[in-house]
Design an enzyme around this catalytic site. Structure first.
Site, PDB file in Angstrom:
ATOM      1  CB  SER A 146      36.427  32.843  40.129  1.00 32.35           C
ATOM      2  OG  SER A 146      36.548  32.397  41.449  1.00 32.35           O
ATOM      3  CG  LEU A 147      37.363  38.240  43.277  1.00 37.49           C
ATOM      4  CD1 LEU A 147      36.743  38.244  44.655  1.00 37.49           C
ATOM      5  CD2 LEU A 147      38.823  38.649  43.317  1.00 37.49           C
TER       6      LEU A 147
END
Length: 356
Positions: A146-147
């Site tokens: 994700s991030l």
């Protein structure tokens, strides 16, 4: 990834445009632009035959903890310099929050996203100081949960460190704003396969009257679902008795990440992304959106905007990594989440951690 047939269509389109341009001078500018676009699109498959021999993995939101990066910033001057630069951009002392808290502030989406990004890049500097540039250059591909995809792209030279701080700050702010508008959340479901988890979400949606879906596909038996808080509560209530899940855990996140609930954040993120330069990565970076590496900067930019509403295909990413000549992996950043997932997918996979 562009298929062979799509590439052939692009080639034919280029030929046709050149042919028509010869007979229509007024359309030459349009033809040149379209030809350039077709060539640019065709360049997105440069990493189709990538090697995962040495894979660098970067953690996502949730890996943060109070006290992180205290030692690395004392021992590695280059890591401290990254925090100093980030603090200038952010307008507050990021290292102080990472090392001293309070926990509630570090865990907030607006702070944790740039914090994890900077901490992960500090881990790269720790590796460089302790094992030399050769250890850094050994990576043949990168990926981030994700991030963590922003950390992977920065490591691969696709985005600058300063732009990474700016974008993760803006991403955190946009996702926080989207979360504040509706009461949503995420729940980790342990012990069910993907099909059973999808069935659980469907039943919870019907019972609660609210939307919920799989949002983070870590590995078989470990999926995170995102949706309206009523639906999250229902998942927690019925997962074990009705579906045989081993357990559920409500996640400490601001809202329903990687679902359409985050749609309000997309335009804000697009605006910020439009103002930064993204280059072709020097090594392949596997996207969360489609579990494929991309070489076209515009495509990467589009996928980063799409990422906030799309499920994280980490399970597919691990499968792809393990099937492309994999020998060893390294996780760089706080925690050991991605290393733990890899071990669940393949117990014999070699993986080390550069922790901060």
């Amino acid at each position: 990834m562009i298929s062979f047939s799509s590439l052939m269509i692009s080639t034919l389109a280029v030929s046709a445009l050149r042919y028509s341009a010869a007979f229509s001078p007024a359309s030459s500018t349009f033809a040149r632009r379209t030809v350039s676009s077709a060539i640019r699109m065709a360049s997105d498959n440069d990493f189709d035959d990538f090697s995962s021999k040495v894979s660098f993995m970067f953690p996502g939101q949730g890996a943060q903890f109070v006290g992180m990066c205290a030692d690395v910033c004392k021992d590695v001057p280059a890591a401290k310099a990254l925090f100093d630069e980030a603090s200038e951009i952010l307008g507050y002392d990021l290292l102080q929050i990472c090392t001293e808290g309070p926990k509630e502030k570090l865990d907030s989406t607006v702070v944790s996203q740039p914090a994890i990004f900077v901490a992960s890049m500090a881990a790269v500097e720790k590796l460089r100081q302790e094992q030399g540039q050769e250890a850094v250059d050994a990576a043949t591909c990168a990926m981030g949960l994700s991030l963590g995809e922003y950390s992977a792209l920065c490591f691969a030279g696709a985005i600058s460190f300063a732009d990474g701080v700016k974008v993760t700050k803006a991403r955190g702010e946009a996702m926080q704003a989207a979360s504040d508008s509706v009461d949503t959340g995420m729940v980790s479901v342990i012990g069910l396969d993907k099909e059973k988890t999808a069935e659980l979400c469907k039943t919870a949606s019907e019972k609660s009257g609210e939307k919920i879906q799989i949002a983070n596909l870590l590995c078989n038996g470990n999926y995170a679902v995102s949706g309206h808080m009523k639906a999250c509560d229902t998942v927690a209530e019925i997962a074990k008795p009705d579906f045989g899940a081993r357990m559920t855990v409500k996640l400490a996140v601001a809202g329903a990440f990687h679902t359409d609930f985050m749609a309000p954040a997309v335009e804000s993120l697009k605006e910020v992304l439009s103002g930064i330069e993204i280059k072709k990565p020097r090594i392949p970076v596997i996207s969360n959106v489609d579990a494929k590496p991309h070489s076209d900067p515009d495509t990467i930019k589009e996928l980063l905007a799409k990422q906030v509403t799309s499920p994280v295909l980490w399970e597919n990413t691990m499968e792809s990594m393990l099937s492309h000549g994999f020998e060893r992996a390294m996780e760089l950043g706080p925690g050991k989440v991605t290393a733990g997932v890899l071990k669940r997918v393949n117990k014999s996979a070699e993986c080390t951690n550069v922790e901060v």
